[in-house]
Design a protein around this motif. Sequence first.
Motif, short mmCIF file in Angstrom:
data_model
loop_
_atom_site.label_atom_id
_atom_site.label_comp_id
_atom_site.label_asym_id
_atom_site.label_seq_id
_atom_site.Cartn_x
_atom_site.Cartn_y
_atom_site.Cartn_z
N GLN A 22 -4.66 3.52 -9.09
CA GLN A 22 -4.37 2.86 -7.81
C GLN A 22 -3.81 1.47 -8.10
OE1 GLN A 22 -7.51 2.98 -4.87
NE2 GLN A 22 -7.74 5.19 -5.05
N ARG A 27 1.20 6.81 -6.82
CA ARG A 27 1.54 7.69 -5.69
C ARG A 27 3.05 7.80 -5.54
NH1 ARG A 27 -0.79 5.26 -0.77
NH2 ARG A 27 -0.39 3.39 -1.98
N THR A 30 4.34 9.98 -8.31
CA THR A 30 3.98 11.38 -8.04
C THR A 30 4.91 11.97 -6.98
OG1 THR A 30 1.67 10.99 -8.63
CG2 THR A 30 2.14 12.91 -7.24
N ARG A 31 5.15 11.21 -5.93
CA ARG A 31 6.05 11.67 -4.86
C ARG A 31 7.44 11.96 -5.44
NH1 ARG A 31 9.87 9.36 -1.41
NH2 ARG A 31 9.97 10.39 0.62
N ALA A 43 0.24 12.42 -1.68
CA ALA A 43 -0.57 11.74 -2.68
C ALA A 43 -1.30 10.64 -1.95
CB ALA A 43 0.30 11.18 -3.80
N ASN A 45 -4.65 7.73 -1.91
CA ASN A 45 -5.73 6.99 -2.56
C ASN A 45 -7.05 7.41 -1.94
OD1 ASN A 45 -4.11 5.48 -4.28
ND2 ASN A 45 -3.96 3.75 -2.90
N VAL A 51 -6.87 9.39 -7.07
CA VAL A 51 -5.75 9.77 -6.20
C VAL A 51 -5.84 11.27 -6.01
CG1 VAL A 51 -3.23 10.00 -6.03
CG2 VAL A 51 -4.24 7.85 -6.84
N VAL A 53 -3.85 14.57 -4.95
CA VAL A 53 -2.50 15.10 -4.82
C VAL A 53 -2.60 16.51 -4.28
CG1 VAL A 53 -0.39 15.72 -6.05
CG2 VAL A 53 -1.69 13.69 -6.76
N GLU A 97 3.17 9.58 0.89
CA GLU A 97 2.22 8.69 0.22
C GLU A 97 1.26 8.23 1.27
OE1 GLU A 97 3.79 5.51 -2.36
OE2 GLU A 97 5.74 6.45 -1.98
#
Length: 98
Positions: A22, A27, A30-31, A43, A45, A51, A53, A97
């Motif tokens: 974080q 995020r 990942t996106r 994704a 928090n 996190v 997903v 996100e």
Amino acid sequence: MDTVGDEDDIVRLTAWVAGRVQGVGFRWWTRSRALELGLVGSAANLRDGRVEVVAEGPRDHCEQLLSALRSPSSPGWVDHVVEHWSEPAGDLTGFDEK
């Protein structure tokens, strides 16, 4: 012809990523990976510092995302990833996100 386990099977992957993930662009990263793979999901928090997903799409694409989450090229520092596979709900669009 048996299609069980076929690469084109649509699945839902839920992964909980623990570590320093974080506040490090995890995020967003990942996106970006998910969109490159044509996946939908999110994704987010979690309060405990992980996190979560959630991704839906072809199984092989979800497996590629899971590998990316575990790779040393991800931002921050990943201690471990817990994965859960399930049937797709089909209720996701885009990749958010949260």
